[in-house]
Scaffold this active site. Structure first.
Site, PDB file in Angstrom:
ATOM      1  N   GLU A   1     -79.165  18.253 -22.887  1.00  0.00           N
ATOM      2  CA  GLU A   1     -79.989  17.125 -23.364  1.00  0.00           C
ATOM      3  C   GLU A   1     -80.993  17.556 -24.431  1.00  0.00           C
ATOM      4  O   GLU A   1     -81.829  18.439 -24.181  1.00  0.00           O
ATOM      5  CB  GLU A   1     -80.719  16.495 -22.168  1.00  0.00           C
ATOM      6  CG  GLU A   1     -81.431  15.213 -22.552  1.00  0.00           C
ATOM      7  CD  GLU A   1     -81.944  14.421 -21.344  1.00  0.00           C
ATOM      8  OE1 GLU A   1     -81.653  14.807 -20.198  1.00  0.00           O
ATOM      9  OE2 GLU A   1     -82.633  13.419 -21.577  1.00  0.00           O
TER      10      GLU A   1
ATOM     11  N   LYS B   1     -86.550  12.253 -12.194  1.00  0.00           N
ATOM     12  CA  LYS B   1     -85.440  12.773 -13.012  1.00  0.00           C
ATOM     13  C   LYS B   1     -86.019  13.572 -14.177  1.00  0.00           C
ATOM     14  O   LYS B   1     -85.498  14.617 -14.568  1.00  0.00           O
ATOM     15  CB  LYS B   1     -84.552  11.627 -13.508  1.00  0.00           C
ATOM     16  CG  LYS B   1     -83.247  12.043 -14.173  1.00  0.00           C
ATOM     17  CD  LYS B   1     -83.386  12.353 -15.663  1.00  0.00           C
ATOM     18  CE  LYS B   1     -82.049  12.738 -16.286  1.00  0.00           C
ATOM     19  NZ  LYS B   1     -82.191  13.122 -17.701  1.00  0.00           N
TER      20      LYS B   1
ATOM     21  N   ASP C   1     -78.123  27.178  -7.293  1.00  0.00           N
ATOM     22  CA  ASP C   1     -77.426  25.969  -6.847  1.00  0.00           C
ATOM     23  C   ASP C   1     -78.291  24.744  -7.149  1.00  0.00           C
ATOM     24  O   ASP C   1     -79.209  24.424  -6.404  1.00  0.00           O
ATOM     25  CB  ASP C   1     -77.167  26.119  -5.332  1.00  0.00           C
ATOM     26  CG  ASP C   1     -76.409  24.937  -4.756  1.00  0.00           C
ATOM     27  OD1 ASP C   1     -76.323  23.881  -5.416  1.00  0.00           O
ATOM     28  OD2 ASP C   1     -75.911  25.076  -3.620  1.00  0.00           O
TER      29      ASP C   1
ATOM     30  N   HIS D   1     -87.528  12.144 -28.915  1.00  0.00           N
ATOM     31  CA  HIS D   1     -86.193  12.395 -28.380  1.00  0.00           C
ATOM     32  C   HIS D   1     -85.140  12.127 -29.446  1.00  0.00           C
ATOM     33  O   HIS D   1     -84.239  12.941 -29.674  1.00  0.00           O
ATOM     34  CB  HIS D   1     -85.975  11.507 -27.155  1.00  0.00           C
ATOM     35  CG  HIS D   1     -84.642  11.702 -26.510  1.00  0.00           C
ATOM     36  ND1 HIS D   1     -84.344  12.808 -25.751  1.00  0.00           N
ATOM     37  CD2 HIS D   1     -83.526  10.948 -26.524  1.00  0.00           C
ATOM     38  CE1 HIS D   1     -83.111  12.720 -25.313  1.00  0.00           C
ATOM     39  NE2 HIS D   1     -82.587  11.595 -25.776  1.00  0.00           N
TER      40      HIS D   1
HETATM   41  N1  COA Z   1     -87.590  23.182 -31.226  1.00  0.00           N
HETATM   42  C1  COA Z   1     -88.374  23.885 -30.384  1.00  0.00           C
HETATM   43  N2  COA Z   1     -89.624  23.512 -30.057  1.00  0.00           N
HETATM   44  C2  COA Z   1     -90.087  22.378 -30.591  1.00  0.00           C
HETATM   45  C3  COA Z   1     -89.311  21.597 -31.466  1.00  0.00           C
HETATM   46  C4  COA Z   1     -88.001  22.053 -31.772  1.00  0.00           C
HETATM   47  N3  COA Z   1     -87.202  21.369 -32.593  1.00  0.00           N
HETATM   48  N4  COA Z   1     -90.027  20.510 -31.820  1.00  0.00           N
HETATM   49  C5  COA Z   1     -91.212  20.614 -31.197  1.00  0.00           C
HETATM   50  N5  COA Z   1     -91.268  21.731 -30.445  1.00  0.00           N
HETATM   51  C6  COA Z   1     -92.376  22.189 -29.584  1.00  0.00           C
HETATM   52  C7  COA Z   1     -93.007  23.475 -30.089  1.00  0.00           C
HETATM   53  O1  COA Z   1     -93.569  24.158 -29.000  1.00  0.00           O
HETATM   54  C8  COA Z   1     -94.071  22.960 -30.985  1.00  0.00           C
HETATM   55  O2  COA Z   1     -95.143  23.833 -31.131  1.00  0.00           O
HETATM   56  P1  COA Z   1     -94.962  25.307 -31.708  1.00  0.00           P
HETATM   57  O3  COA Z   1     -93.812  25.290 -32.666  1.00  0.00           O
HETATM   58  O4  COA Z   1     -96.286  25.611 -32.303  1.00  0.00           O
HETATM   59  O5  COA Z   1     -94.677  26.143 -30.478  1.00  0.00           O
HETATM   60  C9  COA Z   1     -94.561  21.722 -30.263  1.00  0.00           C
HETATM   61  O6  COA Z   1     -93.397  21.190 -29.639  1.00  0.00           O
HETATM   62  C10 COA Z   1     -95.176  20.686 -31.149  1.00  0.00           C
HETATM   63  O7  COA Z   1     -94.370  20.532 -32.297  1.00  0.00           O
HETATM   64  P2  COA Z   1     -94.379  19.172 -33.154  1.00  0.00           P
HETATM   65  O8  COA Z   1     -93.417  19.308 -34.283  1.00  0.00           O
HETATM   66  O9  COA Z   1     -95.809  18.844 -33.469  1.00  0.00           O
HETATM   67  O10 COA Z   1     -93.764  18.187 -32.089  1.00  0.00           O
HETATM   68  P3  COA Z   1     -93.826  16.611 -31.994  1.00  0.00           P
HETATM   69  O11 COA Z   1     -95.235  16.128 -31.891  1.00  0.00           O
HETATM   70  O12 COA Z   1     -92.964  16.029 -33.037  1.00  0.00           O
HETATM   71  O13 COA Z   1     -93.145  16.409 -30.563  1.00  0.00           O
HETATM   72  C11 COA Z   1     -91.433  16.518 -28.901  1.00  0.00           C
HETATM   73  C12 COA Z   1     -91.733  16.489 -30.398  1.00  0.00           C
HETATM   74  C13 COA Z   1     -89.937  16.290 -28.705  1.00  0.00           C
HETATM   75  C14 COA Z   1     -91.848  17.865 -28.321  1.00  0.00           C
HETATM   76  C15 COA Z   1     -92.281  15.393 -28.222  1.00  0.00           C
HETATM   77  O14 COA Z   1     -91.995  14.153 -28.852  1.00  0.00           O
HETATM   78  C16 COA Z   1     -92.022  15.222 -26.758  1.00  0.00           C
HETATM   79  O15 COA Z   1     -92.491  15.991 -25.929  1.00  0.00           O
HETATM   80  N6  COA Z   1     -91.289  14.160 -26.391  1.00  0.00           N
HETATM   81  C17 COA Z   1     -90.874  13.923 -25.029  1.00  0.00           C
HETATM   82  C18 COA Z   1     -89.468  14.426 -24.895  1.00  0.00           C
HETATM   83  C19 COA Z   1     -88.939  14.333 -23.508  1.00  0.00           C
HETATM   84  O16 COA Z   1     -89.667  14.097 -22.566  1.00  0.00           O
HETATM   85  N7  COA Z   1     -87.629  14.506 -23.381  1.00  0.00           N
HETATM   86  C20 COA Z   1     -86.971  14.449 -22.116  1.00  0.00           C
HETATM   87  C21 COA Z   1     -85.716  13.650 -22.195  1.00  0.00           C
HETATM   88  S1  COA Z   1     -85.940  12.001 -22.784  1.00  0.00           S
END
Ligand code: COA
Length: 438
Positions: free
Chosen positions: A91, A275, A291, A389
């Site tokens: 995911e 979940k 597991d 997401h």
């Molecule tokens: N790969 C790895 N880490 C990532 C990343 C990527 N493509 N995009 C964001 N991150 C992480 C990193 O830790 C990053 O900080 P760092 O690079 O200094 O370590 C931090 O998130 C913030 O990065 P940023 O680009 O500012 O992220 P964002 O504000 O656009 O947030 C998500 C992106 C996805 C992290 C955020 O929207 C989120 O947490 N969403 C919820 C997602 C969720 O719950 N998914 C479950 C299934 S629906």
């Protein structure tokens, strides 16, 4: 920063900046350097983790192997120690979300965890008794003899300080087939998940249980409701840490508490909320060869233990205005036995993680679950789940539409920028791009 390895102790800096911007092979090199991962373990990830001969020995009618991506969640600090956390999952946004929340958490010192001992239950079902309470009294009077019989075989476990420690009896006066008495063996399984250990003990003592009760033993099997093997994680964040360019920290903290209240009272929401917690936990369980069905069963049984299914986490605001999150759940994870020992990728994943006991693994995994829950609630209570997401899901959609190589990032970025993450739009973009190049 290279790992410092002395007398088995290891110190890792989990704040690997810009890891996301590297190619997979470069990321592996960076993680290997940070954790002092050896060449053989590196190659497991480069060449595919599971040889067919090993796979053929693990299950029946094997025709091949099935692969999942494995990513590294960065930034985790648990009880003052840094961890790079391997996560095997299909995911998008799970690894990013965990890394993000761990980055926020480390500002305030990271996650604080604790756990009970690694204690499992085996159940022995006794039928054909008209005096189940009398049978209970007879079993409890023979407690020491039952414990001795259970411990007679597994000298290794006893040598490690584990083994059967107690006996419990549960009576069901009225079942569809009459009275039923269930004897529980309470077993410290040390660093094993423990299923084989406790199942063997239950089968071993069954004849003795029949003799003592005068009943007939049927089922002899562990319980996945591992309520004596709990792991707990706690995190505390200031509004200053939580704030973004769009939202005040207090607003985010309040939104998370309100979202959790919804899951506490409404089982429809609690299922999705939990979940989301398992989105963090299961990938670590899978990556370490454990597991995940057992972990899922234990988590949801625990969530319903008071008769109504509810949230596994609690989010509160303390007197100084800090957001406080807690998670407690059964966590029957092992470091020895099963796929954890046979799967080379699970072995390598454990080396990256750097845990030295099953309890430490359980606690770190629980911290990841709490981080994952916080990420989902933070997004849901503010901009909505789809923005972050879908931006990451866009790469999947680009691949489904036929993008290859550099096209994947270009198409994904275009889809995400216009919040239009659809396969038909990706195909249009690809056609335009390719026509432009031709
Ligand atoms: N790969 C790895 N880490 C990532 C990343 C990527 N493509 N995009 C964001 N991150 C992480 C990193 O830790 C990053 O900080 P760092 O690079 O200094 O370590 C931090 O998130 C913030 O990065 P940023 O680009 O500012 O992220 P964002 O504000 O656009 O947030 C998500 C992106 C996805 C992290 C955020 O929207 C989120 O947490 N969403 C919820 C997602 C969720 O719950 N998914 C479950 C299934 S629906």
């Amino acid at each position: 920063m290279a790992a410092n390895q002395e007398n088995g102790a290891r110190s890792v800096n989990s704040r690997l900046e810009n890891l996301r911007n590297l190619a997979p092979v470069e990321r592996l090199a960076r993680v290997a350097e940070a954790t002092a991962l050896g060449d053989a373990d590196r190659q497991v990830f480069e060449r595919g983790g599971l040889p067919l001969t090993l796979a053929n020995g693990m299950i029946e009618n094997v025709i091949g192997t099935f692969e999942l991506p494995i990513g590294i969640a960065t930034n985790f600090t648990v009880n003052g120690k840094d961890y790079l956390v391997p996560m095997a999952v299909e995911e998008p946004s799970v690894v990013a979300a965990a890394s993000y929340m761990a980055r926020l958490a480390r500002v305030g010192g990271g996650f604080i965890t604790s756990s009970t001992g690694p204690v499992m239950r085996a159940q022995i079902q006794v039928l054909n008794i008209t005096d189940p309470h009398g049978a209970r009294a007879r079993i409890l009077a023979e407690r020491d003899a039952i414990i001795a019989a259970a411990n007679a075989k597994d000298k290794v476990l006893i040598g490690l300080g584990g083994g059967c420690k107690d006996v419990e009896v549960h009576v069901f006066d009225d079942t569809p087939i009459g009275p039923m008495m269930i004897a529980h063996l309470i077993v410290d399984v040390r660093d094993a998940m423990g299923a084989n250990t406790v199942n063997t003990m239950a089968e071993t003592v069954a004849p003795l249980i029949e003799k003592i009760t005068g009943g007939v033993v049927r089922l002899r099997i562990l319980s996945n409701f591992a309520d004596l093997r709990l792991a707990r994680a706690m995190v505390r964040l200031s509004p200053e840490t939580l704030k973004t360019s769009e939202y005040e920290g207090e607003r985010i903290a309040r939104g998370i508490v309100e979202a959790c209240a919804f899951a506490i009272v409404d089982p429809y929401r609690a299922a999705t909320h939990n979940k989301g917690i398992m989105n963090g936990i299961d990938p670590v369980v899978v990556a370490t060869g454990n597991d995940w069905r057992a972990i899922e069963a234990g988590a949801h049984a625990w969530a319903a233990r008071n008769g109504r299914y509810t949230s596994l986490t609690k989010w509160e605001i303390d007197t100084s205005g800090h957001l406080v999150g807690t998670l407690e759940l059964p966590m029957a994870l092992g470091l020895v036995g099963g796929a954890t020992k046979t799967h080379p990728a699970a072995q390598a994943a454990l080396k990256i993680l750097g845990v030295t006991s099953a309890q430490e693994l359980a606690e770190v995994t629980t911290a990841v679950g709490l981080a994952q829950n916080m990420a989902a609630l933070r997004a849901l209570a503010t901009e909505g789940i789809q923005r972050g997401h879908m931006a990451l899901h866009a790469r999947n959609i680009a691949i489904v539409a036929g993008a290859v190589g550099d096209e994947i990032e270009t198409v994904a970025a275009e889809l995400a920028a216009h919040h239009d993450v659809r396969v038909d739009r990706a195909k249009e973009l690809l056609e335009t791009m390719r026509a432009g190049k031709a």
